[in-house]
Design an enzyme around this catalytic site. Structure first.
Site, PDB file in Angstrom:
ATOM      1  N   HIS A 180     -35.958 130.207  17.919  1.00  0.00           N
ATOM      2  CA  HIS A 180     -36.227 128.894  18.509  1.00  0.00           C
ATOM      3  C   HIS A 180     -35.737 127.844  17.530  1.00  0.00           C
ATOM      4  O   HIS A 180     -36.021 127.935  16.336  1.00  0.00           O
ATOM      5  CB  HIS A 180     -37.730 128.731  18.765  1.00  0.00           C
ATOM      6  CG  HIS A 180     -38.028 127.596  19.702  1.00  0.00           C
ATOM      7  ND1 HIS A 180     -37.849 126.284  19.342  1.00  0.00           N
ATOM      8  CD2 HIS A 180     -38.477 127.584  20.981  1.00  0.00           C
ATOM      9  CE1 HIS A 180     -38.181 125.514  20.370  1.00  0.00           C
ATOM     10  NE2 HIS A 180     -38.556 126.273  21.376  1.00  0.00           N
ATOM     11  N   ARG A 213     -32.037 134.550  26.446  1.00  0.00           N
ATOM     12  CA  ARG A 213     -32.988 134.154  27.497  1.00  0.00           C
ATOM     13  C   ARG A 213     -32.913 132.650  27.765  1.00  0.00           C
ATOM     14  O   ARG A 213     -32.927 131.843  26.837  1.00  0.00           O
ATOM     15  CB  ARG A 213     -34.406 134.501  27.038  1.00  0.00           C
ATOM     16  CG  ARG A 213     -35.493 134.065  27.977  1.00  0.00           C
ATOM     17  CD  ARG A 213     -36.837 134.415  27.396  1.00  0.00           C
ATOM     18  NE  ARG A 213     -37.089 133.662  26.207  1.00  0.00           N
ATOM     19  CZ  ARG A 213     -37.915 132.623  26.122  1.00  0.00           C
ATOM     20  NH1 ARG A 213     -38.580 132.224  27.189  1.00  0.00           N
ATOM     21  NH2 ARG A 213     -38.099 131.993  24.995  1.00  0.00           N
ATOM     22  N   SER A 216     -53.207 141.841  26.689  1.00  0.00           N
ATOM     23  CA  SER A 216     -53.992 140.975  27.583  1.00  0.00           C
ATOM     24  C   SER A 216     -53.338 139.615  27.799  1.00  0.00           C
ATOM     25  O   SER A 216     -54.014 138.610  28.007  1.00  0.00           O
ATOM     26  CB  SER A 216     -55.412 140.810  27.031  1.00  0.00           C
ATOM     27  OG  SER A 216     -55.367 140.227  25.742  1.00  0.00           O
ATOM     28  N   GLY A 217     -52.003 139.583  27.763  1.00  0.00           N
ATOM     29  CA  GLY A 217     -51.297 138.340  28.085  1.00  0.00           C
ATOM     30  C   GLY A 217     -51.030 138.242  29.583  1.00  0.00           C
ATOM     31  O   GLY A 217     -51.605 138.999  30.391  1.00  0.00           O
ATOM     32  N   ALA A 219     -47.647 129.878  24.377  1.00  0.00           N
ATOM     33  CA  ALA A 219     -46.457 129.348  25.059  1.00  0.00           C
ATOM     34  C   ALA A 219     -46.696 127.885  25.407  1.00  0.00           C
ATOM     35  O   ALA A 219     -47.646 127.555  26.117  1.00  0.00           O
ATOM     36  CB  ALA A 219     -46.181 130.164  26.323  1.00  0.00           C
ATOM     37  N   GLN A 220     -45.831 127.032  24.914  1.00  0.00           N
ATOM     38  CA  GLN A 220     -46.067 125.598  25.132  1.00  0.00           C
ATOM     39  C   GLN A 220     -45.350 125.105  26.389  1.00  0.00           C
ATOM     40  O   GLN A 220     -45.945 124.506  27.273  1.00  0.00           O
ATOM     41  CB  GLN A 220     -45.547 124.807  23.930  1.00  0.00           C
ATOM     42  CG  GLN A 220     -46.317 125.062  22.656  1.00  0.00           C
ATOM     43  CD  GLN A 220     -45.833 124.179  21.507  1.00  0.00           C
ATOM     44  OE1 GLN A 220     -44.889 123.400  21.645  1.00  0.00           O
ATOM     45  NE2 GLN A 220     -46.499 124.298  20.375  1.00  0.00           N
ATOM     46  N   GLY A 221     -44.036 125.377  26.457  1.00  0.00           N
ATOM     47  CA  GLY A 221     -43.175 124.729  27.457  1.00  0.00           C
ATOM     48  C   GLY A 221     -43.646 124.891  28.882  1.00  0.00           C
ATOM     49  O   GLY A 221     -44.104 123.948  29.514  1.00  0.00           O
ATOM     50  N   GLY A 222     -43.564 126.106  29.439  1.00  0.00           N
ATOM     51  CA  GLY A 222     -44.003 126.294  30.812  1.00  0.00           C
ATOM     52  C   GLY A 222     -43.309 127.445  31.491  1.00  0.00           C
ATOM     53  O   GLY A 222     -42.883 128.393  30.848  1.00  0.00           O
ATOM     54  N   HIS A 253     -38.343 133.844  17.619  1.00  0.00           N
ATOM     55  CA  HIS A 253     -39.211 133.379  18.707  1.00  0.00           C
ATOM     56  C   HIS A 253     -39.410 134.416  19.801  1.00  0.00           C
ATOM     57  O   HIS A 253     -40.518 134.592  20.299  1.00  0.00           O
ATOM     58  CB  HIS A 253     -38.576 132.118  19.292  1.00  0.00           C
ATOM     59  CG  HIS A 253     -39.345 131.470  20.395  1.00  0.00           C
ATOM     60  ND1 HIS A 253     -40.629 130.987  20.234  1.00  0.00           N
ATOM     61  CD2 HIS A 253     -39.002 131.199  21.687  1.00  0.00           C
ATOM     62  CE1 HIS A 253     -41.039 130.463  21.368  1.00  0.00           C
ATOM     63  NE2 HIS A 253     -40.083 130.587  22.276  1.00  0.00           N
ATOM     64  N   SER A 282     -39.472 133.450  30.644  1.00  0.00           N
ATOM     65  CA  SER A 282     -40.201 134.670  30.261  1.00  0.00           C
ATOM     66  C   SER A 282     -41.554 134.822  30.958  1.00  0.00           C
ATOM     67  O   SER A 282     -41.902 135.927  31.390  1.00  0.00           O
ATOM     68  CB  SER A 282     -40.389 134.733  28.753  1.00  0.00           C
ATOM     69  OG  SER A 282     -40.764 133.488  28.260  1.00  0.00           O
TER      70      SER A 282
HETATM   71  C1  SIN Z   1     -40.787 125.943  24.200  1.00  0.00           C
HETATM   72  O1  SIN Z   1     -41.741 125.326  24.641  1.00  0.00           O
HETATM   73  O2  SIN Z   1     -39.858 125.404  23.614  1.00  0.00           O
HETATM   74  C2  SIN Z   1     -40.759 127.428  24.362  1.00  0.00           C
HETATM   75  C3  SIN Z   1     -40.479 127.787  25.744  1.00  0.00           C
HETATM   76  C4  SIN Z   1     -39.883 129.167  25.826  1.00  0.00           C
HETATM   77  O3  SIN Z   1     -39.752 129.844  24.805  1.00  0.00           O
HETATM   78  O4  SIN Z   1     -39.462 129.550  26.898  1.00  0.00           O
END
Ligand code: SIN
Length: 555
Positions: free
Chosen positions: A244, A386, A12-13, A45-48, A351, A391
């Site tokens: 990561h 990646r 369910s992502g 997921a933090q980054g975006g 990660h 992703s």
């Molecule tokens: C991150 O916010 O560092 C992770 C982003 C990602 O894995 O693409």
């Protein structure tokens, strides 16, 4: 109990929900998830999401950055498709109400962040919790849709596969496996259900829990990879595990990521003595590709004997940091680290799986009517490494591809009957009750396997460590096979079996690749060997059986 749907979506992502919303335009959709519907990798997921939206950016630049990261193994047609589809997919999320941070004017409609390996600012984000924002918007839309049913606490055990003979007249010319749904454990009722579907989509996320240290949530146990493999699907590139560089190092911080966006906003990596070391490793310094940064940290920690390195962003304005990284600021503060004053202790951790279930450009696997999307898939986008924030974009684009392909075939599928379903599973644990002594067998194997993978199949590998890993893993698998079948079916056992399967596959792929490329770094083969290895590492049941049979004591 039997359920029939047009589409069965496992996970369910972002991948599963994006597919479900499209699929529901034509047919009925079941979304099954083994825990709470929000407990997904996406949610963390933090980054975006990387996409070409800035005035100084271009598709060519995003394509180039993705190809450089992928180190010769990206499939260029896939990279082209994903990058060019980005802006449209982002606008769809916007239209559903995702609260992305906005830019200053019409020319720059989004506030775009920067992460490692990107030559331009192109990360669309919702502060520092983008995944959470996206997940909530998609869940709300799916729950509001009359054609979508979400089943929480439903754990997939195996796929239902029918073996078909394709005939020319009365002569069978080839055999084909077809997926007709899945056997699913309803955890709350302790009941095995048969979900029959005209197309099944695996989007179960990654397998970070195979390693001792990971940024992934507990659900990341590689279920999709293991069940696809057991069903006979082809998998690829599992040696490319992305570590990561910066997970929070603190005894009470389980799996907490310090987003690469912190380095994108000027954060620098320091050793314990305060020396910035990334300039010794790469001209892009702290914003070099992830494999380079993670290996640099690993080298520094081994050189100095220190337990961690530090990420320093204290030179930025306090209010800016609290506003841009509210989630990271609060989490660190709760552990006594004020990121406006203190450098953050960090270590690398597993990660993201760049490999997965092999698919074509439509998301189809090697099994008829089985699709894979998101982290559990290997579409050819990431190659050997990646590019950051590619992703979530890949998940949306391939959900779209798969949904279109499924829709075009749905009427045809509806005309066909489902085959007889063989009964494959024993009794689930009575109310989930398993004896403590049995739990110890599960947790012991779980622990040694994760430690083994961390120590022998980690950031830096050698032939000897990989061979030892293969031997130890064979022992662990033997113990699981010999001693655990008598335990009643339960989630911990199923997850352990899946993780062990995935660990074995990672080792198998890592042993096969006799070179260093992208995320796979082997000290015994330190160079790249384009002549022999500029290709995907493909495994299926037969390859692994061949490899394991060469171990003494294995049948
Ligand atoms: C991150 O916010 O560092 C992770 C982003 C990602 O894995 O693409």
């Amino acid at each position: 109990m039997e359920h029939v749907f047009d589409y069965l979506v496992i996970g369910s992502g972002i991948a599963g929900l994006s597919f479900a919303l499209r699929g529901a335009r034509q047919g009925s959709v079941a979304v099954v998830t083994k825990k709470d519907k929000l407990e997904t990798n996406t949610n963390y997921a933090q980054g975006g999401i990387a996409s070409v939206l800035g005035p100084d950016d271009s598709f060519q630049l995003h394509i180039r950055d993705t190809l450089i990261a992928g180190d010769g193994l990206c499939h260029e047609d896939v990279v082209d498709l994903v990058v060019r589809s980005g802006p449209e997919r982002i606008m769809e999320l916007m239209n559903l109400g995702t609260p992305f941070n906005r830019g200053v004017d019409e020319e720059s409609p989004f506030d775009l962040g920067r992460e490692g390996g990107h030559s331009r600012n192109r990360i669309v984000h919702a502060q520092d919790a983008t995944g959470k924002a996206v997940e909530r918007v998609l869940i709300a839309a799916a729950e509001a849709h009359p054609n979508i049913q979400i089943f929480e606490n439903h754990l997939v055990l195996d796929l239902i596969i029918a073996h078909q003979s394709i005939k020319a007249g009365s002569v069978a010319i080839r055999h084909q496996d077809e997926c007709c749904g899945a056997y699913i454990l309803d955890i709350s009722r302790q009941e095995i259900r048969h979900f029959l579907a005209r197309a099944t989509l695996l989007c179960t996320g990654g397998a970070g829990k195979v390693y001792l240290y990971t940024s992934n949530p507990d659900v990341a146990t590689g279920d999709g990879l293991a069940i696809a493999y057991r069903a006979g699907a082809r998998l690829a590139n599992l040696e490319f595990v992305q570590f990561h560089p910066t997970c929070l190092y603190h005894p009470h911080a389980k799996n907490f990521l310090i987003s690469e966006a912190v380095r994108g906003e000027g954060g620098r990596l320091l050793d314990k003595r305060g020396r910035a070391f990334m300039e010794d490793y790469h001209p892009m310094k702290d914003l070099a590709f992830r494999d380079i940064v993670a290996r640099a940290i690993d080298t520094e920690m081994k050189k100095t004997g220190d337990d961690c390195v530090f990420l320093d962003i204290t030179h930025r304005d306090d209010d800016f940091l609290k506003q841009r990284f509210p989630n990271i600021y609060q989490k660190c503060l709760s552990l006594g680290i004020d990121i406006t004053r203190d450098p953050i202790p960090v270590v690398p951790a597993a990660h993201y799986m760049c490999g997965g279930i092999l698919t074509d450009i439509l998301g189809q696997t090697s099994i008829e009517n089985l699709y894979a999307v998101g982290e559990c898939a290997c579409t050819g986008l990431h190659g050997a490494n990646r590019l950051a924030s590619n992703s979530l974009l890949e998940a949306m684009v391939f959900a779209h591809q798969a949904a279109h392909h499924c829709a075009a075939r749905l009427e045809d599928r509806r005309m066909r009957e489902f085959p007889e379903i063989p009964i494959c599973f024993g009794t689930p644990a009575n109310n989930g009750a398993i004896m403590q002594s049995e739990m110890i067998l599960i947790s012991h194997n779980w622990d040694i396997m994760r430690r083994l993978m961390w120590n022998y199949v980690g950031i830096v590998r050698t032939d000897k460590r990989l061979t030892l890993a293969r031997m130890h893993m064979a022992q662990i698998r033997l113990e699981i096979r010999e001693h655990l079948p008598n335990i009643p079916l339960n989630s911990d056992l199923v997850e352990l079996q899946n993780l062990a399967q995935v660990a074995e596959l990672i080792i198998c792929c890592a042993i096969k690749r006799k070179e260093s490329r992208g995320l796979h770094f082997n000290l015994d083969h330190p160079g790249k060997d384009d002549a022999n290895w500029r290709r995907d590492t493909i495994v299926s049941r037969k390859d692994v059986v061949d490899l394991l049979c060469s171990i003494p004591g294995r049948e």
